[in-house]
Each structure stands twice: as C-alpha cells, then as structure tokens.
Design a protein around this motif. Structure first.
Motif, PDB file in Angstrom:
ATOM      1  N   PHE A  35       0.829  -1.251   0.128  1.00  0.00           N
ATOM      2  CA  PHE A  35       0.128  -0.061   0.166  1.00  0.00           C
ATOM      3  C   PHE A  35       0.884   1.205  -0.002  1.00  0.00           C
ATOM      4  CE2 PHE A  35       0.490  -1.378   4.523  1.00  0.00           C
ATOM      5  CZ  PHE A  35       0.748  -0.164   5.173  1.00  0.00           C
ATOM      6  N   PRO A  36       0.386   2.354  -0.672  1.00  0.00           N
ATOM      7  CA  PRO A  36       1.402   3.539  -0.724  1.00  0.00           C
ATOM      8  C   PRO A  36       1.342   4.438   0.639  1.00  0.00           C
ATOM      9  CG  PRO A  36      -0.470   3.308  -2.519  1.00  0.00           C
ATOM     10  CD  PRO A  36      -0.652   2.571  -1.549  1.00  0.00           C
ATOM     11  N   ASP A  37       2.451   5.208   0.736  1.00  0.00           N
ATOM     12  CA  ASP A  37       2.646   5.868   1.981  1.00  0.00           C
ATOM     13  C   ASP A  37       2.451   7.350   1.523  1.00  0.00           C
ATOM     14  OD1 ASP A  37       5.034   6.475   0.514  1.00  0.00           O
ATOM     15  OD2 ASP A  37       6.260   6.128   2.452  1.00  0.00           O
ATOM     16  N   PHE A  38       1.628   7.394   0.480  1.00  0.00           N
ATOM     17  CA  PHE A  38       1.329   8.832  -0.133  1.00  0.00           C
ATOM     18  C   PHE A  38      -0.234   9.092  -0.060  1.00  0.00           C
ATOM     19  CE2 PHE A  38       3.188   6.395  -3.248  1.00  0.00           C
ATOM     20  CZ  PHE A  38       2.086   6.421  -4.305  1.00  0.00           C
ATOM     21  N   ASP A  39      -0.492  10.293  -0.415  1.00  0.00           N
ATOM     22  CA  ASP A  39      -2.092  10.787  -0.302  1.00  0.00           C
ATOM     23  C   ASP A  39      -2.643  10.265  -1.538  1.00  0.00           C
ATOM     24  OD1 ASP A  39      -2.219  11.384   2.568  1.00  0.00           O
ATOM     25  OD2 ASP A  39      -1.796  13.538   1.805  1.00  0.00           O
ATOM     26  N   PRO A  40      -4.053   9.852  -1.569  1.00  0.00           N
ATOM     27  CA  PRO A  40      -4.786   9.754  -2.788  1.00  0.00           C
ATOM     28  C   PRO A  40      -5.010  11.063  -3.301  1.00  0.00           C
ATOM     29  CG  PRO A  40      -6.127   8.995  -0.767  1.00  0.00           C
ATOM     30  CD  PRO A  40      -4.868   9.701  -0.204  1.00  0.00           C
ATOM     31  N   PRO A  41      -5.335  11.082  -4.588  1.00  0.00           N
ATOM     32  CA  PRO A  41      -5.513  12.340  -5.193  1.00  0.00           C
ATOM     33  C   PRO A  41      -6.415  13.350  -4.497  1.00  0.00           C
ATOM     34  CG  PRO A  41      -5.876  10.728  -6.889  1.00  0.00           C
ATOM     35  CD  PRO A  41      -5.606  10.035  -5.486  1.00  0.00           C
ATOM     36  N   LYS A  42      -5.978  14.529  -4.655  1.00  0.00           N
ATOM     37  CA  LYS A  42      -6.725  15.624  -3.868  1.00  0.00           C
ATOM     38  C   LYS A  42      -8.477  15.676  -4.298  1.00  0.00           C
ATOM     39  CE  LYS A  42      -6.780  20.441  -2.495  1.00  0.00           C
ATOM     40  NZ  LYS A  42      -8.326  20.839  -2.774  1.00  0.00           N
ATOM     41  N   GLU A  43      -8.618  15.564  -5.492  1.00  0.00           N
ATOM     42  CA  GLU A  43     -10.081  15.578  -5.852  1.00  0.00           C
ATOM     43  C   GLU A  43     -10.941  14.544  -5.014  1.00  0.00           C
ATOM     44  OE1 GLU A  43      -7.270  16.492  -9.617  1.00  0.00           O
ATOM     45  OE2 GLU A  43      -7.536  15.415  -7.719  1.00  0.00           O
ATOM     46  N   ILE A  44     -10.288  13.146  -4.958  1.00  0.00           N
ATOM     47  CA  ILE A  44     -11.030  12.273  -4.224  1.00  0.00           C
ATOM     48  C   ILE A  44     -11.285  12.530  -2.639  1.00  0.00           C
ATOM     49  CG2 ILE A  44     -10.970   9.923  -3.375  1.00  0.00           C
ATOM     50  CD1 ILE A  44      -9.847   9.276  -6.027  1.00  0.00           C
ATOM     51  N   LEU A  45     -10.089  13.154  -2.018  1.00  0.00           N
ATOM     52  CA  LEU A  45     -10.188  13.516  -0.700  1.00  0.00           C
ATOM     53  C   LEU A  45     -11.323  14.764  -0.689  1.00  0.00           C
ATOM     54  CD1 LEU A  45      -6.492  13.584   0.171  1.00  0.00           C
ATOM     55  CD2 LEU A  45      -8.156  11.905   0.728  1.00  0.00           C
ATOM     56  N   ASP A  46     -11.301  15.656  -1.432  1.00  0.00           N
ATOM     57  CA  ASP A  46     -12.254  16.848  -1.355  1.00  0.00           C
ATOM     58  C   ASP A  46     -13.830  16.146  -1.497  1.00  0.00           C
ATOM     59  OD1 ASP A  46     -10.318  18.484  -1.068  1.00  0.00           O
ATOM     60  OD2 ASP A  46     -10.431  19.184  -3.178  1.00  0.00           O
ATOM     61  N   ALA A  47     -13.931  15.164  -2.322  1.00  0.00           N
ATOM     62  CA  ALA A  47     -15.271  14.389  -2.643  1.00  0.00           C
ATOM     63  C   ALA A  47     -15.726  13.821  -1.354  1.00  0.00           C
ATOM     64  CB  ALA A  47     -15.084  13.536  -3.840  1.00  0.00           C
ATOM     65  N   LEU A  48     -14.511  13.093  -0.484  1.00  0.00           N
ATOM     66  CA  LEU A  48     -14.962  12.468   0.386  1.00  0.00           C
ATOM     67  C   LEU A  48     -15.266  13.451   1.617  1.00  0.00           C
ATOM     68  CD1 LEU A  48     -15.016   9.905   2.180  1.00  0.00           C
ATOM     69  CD2 LEU A  48     -12.565  10.250   2.714  1.00  0.00           C
ATOM     70  N   ALA A  49     -14.586  14.460   1.759  1.00  0.00           N
ATOM     71  CA  ALA A  49     -15.109  15.662   2.747  1.00  0.00           C
ATOM     72  C   ALA A  49     -16.446  16.032   2.380  1.00  0.00           C
ATOM     73  CB  ALA A  49     -13.938  16.602   2.665  1.00  0.00           C
ATOM     74  N   LYS A  50     -16.834  16.094   1.355  1.00  0.00           N
ATOM     75  CA  LYS A  50     -18.319  16.550   1.159  1.00  0.00           C
ATOM     76  C   LYS A  50     -19.188  15.521   1.256  1.00  0.00           C
ATOM     77  CE  LYS A  50     -21.012  18.035  -3.128  1.00  0.00           C
ATOM     78  NZ  LYS A  50     -21.048  18.386  -4.511  1.00  0.00           N
ATOM     79  N   ALA A  51     -18.799  14.237   1.055  1.00  0.00           N
ATOM     80  CA  ALA A  51     -19.784  13.102   1.368  1.00  0.00           C
ATOM     81  C   ALA A  51     -19.781  12.860   2.899  1.00  0.00           C
ATOM     82  CB  ALA A  51     -19.374  11.957   0.760  1.00  0.00           C
ATOM     83  N   ALA A  52     -18.840  13.394   3.687  1.00  0.00           N
ATOM     84  CA  ALA A  52     -18.924  13.245   4.991  1.00  0.00           C
ATOM     85  C   ALA A  52     -20.071  14.122   5.646  1.00  0.00           C
ATOM     86  CB  ALA A  52     -17.665  13.695   5.545  1.00  0.00           C
ATOM     87  N   TYR A  53     -20.676  15.068   5.073  1.00  0.00           N
ATOM     88  CA  TYR A  53     -21.723  15.904   5.434  1.00  0.00           C
ATOM     89  C   TYR A  53     -22.943  15.621   4.410  1.00  0.00           C
ATOM     90  CZ  TYR A  53     -18.254  18.038   8.725  1.00  0.00           C
ATOM     91  OH  TYR A  53     -17.536  18.456   9.637  1.00  0.00           O
ATOM     92  N   ALA A  54     -22.851  15.540   3.321  1.00  0.00           N
ATOM     93  CA  ALA A  54     -24.034  15.456   2.495  1.00  0.00           C
ATOM     94  C   ALA A  54     -24.161  14.121   2.456  1.00  0.00           C
ATOM     95  CB  ALA A  54     -23.373  16.037   1.033  1.00  0.00           C
ATOM     96  N   GLY A  55     -23.495  13.302   2.922  1.00  0.00           N
ATOM     97  CA  GLY A  55     -23.950  11.564   2.423  1.00  0.00           C
ATOM     98  C   GLY A  55     -23.866  10.991   1.025  1.00  0.00           C
TER      99      GLY A  55
END
Length: 390
Positions: A35-55
């Motif tokens: 498994f990588p030791d670096f972050d996923p693409p920022k666009e996916i992380l931003d979408a996850l942050a949105k989904a955390a509140y919007a479902g």
C-alpha cells in the motif's frame, strides 16, 4: 471445546499481513504489504469531505450505488472493448478480496477443481478451499515466469471448472501476453470453463508491455469473471472498494453471494470514489509515469547494492534472490520467513517470504514493493545496503 471446521486447518493466516504487524512492532520500513505511503488524489479527498456531510450515510443498493456502477461501466468499457450494463453485469464488493471470494463461491461447488498459477497471491489458494474447491497449481517458472500451456490443458482435462489469472501478476510482476491469454482462452472455451481474472494492477504495466483484459478477447466475455478494485489505482487501499464484472447470468448469482457475505460496500466511500472513476485518461498516464520512475529508482538502488532481482513487467512488486545470504554460515538453516524476520529486526526493512506465494518448494526469494515516496525508497535502499555489512 468442539472441533473447528476442517477447512481452517488447511491454511495459515496471511503471511503478508503478519509481516506488517511485525514491521510495525519494530518500526521497520514496510515493503511487505503493498500500500502507498502517500495520499490519494486531492479531488477524491475533497469529494470524501463533501460526502462526510452531504452523505449518503445509509445502505446503498446492495450490489453497488447506481452512480458508482454507471461510472465503473463507462470506465471499463474501453478495456473490455464493449458496453457494460451497470445494472446486470457489475457487483460492487468490499475490496478485490471479497470480489475474488464472491466469484469463487458463485461458480464452485464442493469438490470442483480450480487452476491457480504459482507463484500466486496468497488469497487464491484459501479462496478455493473456502469455496469447497480443490486447487491445481500451474508453475510460473522463474526468472521469466513463463508457463507450459500443456499443463493448463491437463488441468482442464482433470475437470478444472476455472482458472485464476492475475494479470499483471502479484507477486512476480508478470504481464500475460496476448498470445498467452488467447491460448488460455481457447482452452477455456474448448472445455467450457471459466477464467477468473484479477486485474487490480491494470494501470501499472511498464513499456513495452501492455495490459489486455481477458474479457475483451473473442468469445471470452461469457466465460470470464473479472475481479478488480480501486485500491491501487487511486491509492485508497483502506476504502475497500472492489467489483466484479461478468455476464449477466453469472453476476445474478454473484449478487446473491455478495448480499449474504457483506450486504454492501460503504455508501459514502462509493459516492466519493465516483470522482476518481471519472478522471480523464491523463490521470492513468501520469500514474504509470509515477510508478515507472519509482520502479527505476528502486531497481537502480538494488543494483547498486548488488542484490539479484527480477524486473517486473507490471505491478509494484519485485522478487529478490536471497540465496547468497542463506548460504552464509550465520544464516545456516534459516527459512525465507526467518530471514525476513531477521531483516525486520536487524535491517529495518520488511519483506514477504517467497514461500508464501509458491506451491513449489521455494525458499530463496523474498518480495519487496516500491509503492512508496522517493524519500522512503531511498531510505529503504540505504537500510538494505546494510545486508553487505552483516
């Protein structure tokens, strides 16, 4: 205490995950579990942050959220050279691990036989056993990891209902050629059998090699069940988003198995991951460029140390030959597992013993991976160089 089932007596826990636990205990650089030791693409992380509140935060459709399946169908249509029906030909699973288990339980009855290339990702043998099937192992012969097609036909003659093809192959990095896949497919059609493919590393295939999906070959879609996941492509191994693609009648059965295995994959993670599935082709080109550079950096480092290794055609795994060390008096009688444990404690780098991948008696290979940052790769090479000092 009542006895446990016979099936759990026939295989061990995952050696890969065991090496990670030991690595964590000693603070080693973990080049064992991939498994990588670096972050996923920022666009996916931003979408996850949105989904955390919007479902969404409740169950999605058991076999996958509608928009996730639609995005998958669109993305994979190119490599399959055909349209994929997102409602009848896809099941979304909890990672590629469940995808493979779901495929095996869908097609196998107790007593069926299934061919597995050796070396193999360690789950495959256990998957066959857990589904009641008997594995037949077909050697991939180091260092080129070629195979004898006559052994494949012999397996089908023995009544094998399916053959598992990991392409590109974990652990050895082999990429099956079009000619090899056509030969396997021809036999599957001749003996009316399935090909179950694991294509998790489809976007990590190094020039001049090319990835070819078995399902795209003439006559093979109806005989192929493709297992895949988003883990490696988008650096989200912990999200556990996988999938099966296959003909509608097979997928109808797989939906039933999946429903009672895990109910469904995480709804908010599916929502966020749609963003990745809709990335342009340039994302996959850039991903390949990234891993091509990492592979070269790691290979160059191993060469400077003088460690013998293969050159993987795909994936981010490398097989390293440790025979010269096992021949030293201080390691007399060591197994490859014991050598890997010694490496963690004394070198500070975790690897996987090759014996956990081979059906044959192989004790001189270990698997390392390079899904790490440049800084981590360089530090791992520095530590591995201490093998010459001990």
């Amino acid at each position: 205490m009542p006895k446990l089932s016979n099936r759990v007596q026939t295989f061990t826990d995952s050696v890969i995950r065991r090496m990670t636990r030991i690595s964590d205990e000693y603070g080693a650089i973990n080049l064992s579990q991939g498994f990588p030791d670096f972050d996923p693409p920022k666009e996916i992380l931003d979408a996850l942050a949105k989904a955390a509140y919007a479902g969404p935060h409740q169950y999605s459709v058991t076999y996958g959220a509608e928009n996730f399946r639609a995005a998958l169908a669109k993305k994979q249509a190119k490599s399959f050279a055909r349209e994929i029906n997102p409602d009848t030909e896809i099941v979304v699973t909890c990672g590629g691990t469940e995808a493979m288990m779901c495929a095996m339980m869908t097609i196998c009855n107790p007593g069926d036989k299934v061919m597995v290339f050796s070396p193999f990702y360690e789950n495959y043998g256990a998957d066959a056993i857990l589904s009641g099937a008997e594995p037949i192992y077909i050697p991939l012969v180091p260092p080129t990891y070629n195979f004898d097609i006559r052994l494949v036909e012999d397996g089908f003659r023995q009544g094998a209902k399916a053959i598992i093809v990991c392409n590109p192959s974990n652990p050895c990095g082999k990429v099956f050629t079009r000619e090899e896949l056509l030969a396997i497919g021809k036999l599957a059609l001749k003996y009316d059998a399935f090909v179950v493919t694991d294509e998790v590393y489809e976007h990590m295939v190094y020039a001049p090699n090319k990835h070819i999906s078995m399902a795209s070959l003439p006559g093979m879609y109806e005989h192929t069940i493709t297992c895949n996941s988003l883990s490696k492509t988008y650096s989200i191994t912990g999200w556990r988003l996988g999938y099966l693609i296959g003909p509608a009648d097979v997928i109808e059965g797989a939906k039933k198995v999946h429903d009672f295995l895990t109910v469904g994959a995480a709804a908010p993670l599916q929502e966020a991951a749609v963003t990745g599935l809709e990335f342009p082709e340039s994302y996959y080109d850039d991903l390949l460029t990234l891993y091509t550079k990492k592979r070269q950096r790691f290979l160059d480092g191993l060469d400077r140390i003088g460690l013998k290794h293969n050159v993987p055609q795909g994936t981010y795994f490398i097989m390293v030959d440790i025979q010269e060390f096992l021949d030293q008096p201080k390691f007399q009688g060591y197994t490859d597992l014991e050598f890997c444990e010694w490496m963690i404690k004394n070198i500070g780098v975790a690897a996987v013993p090759g014996s956990s991948f081979f059906r044959e008696k192989v004790n001189h290979l270990i698997r390392l991976h390079f899904a790490r940052s440049e800084e981590t790769i360089d530090e791992a090479i520095r530590r591995l160089s201490k093998l010459r000092e001990n």
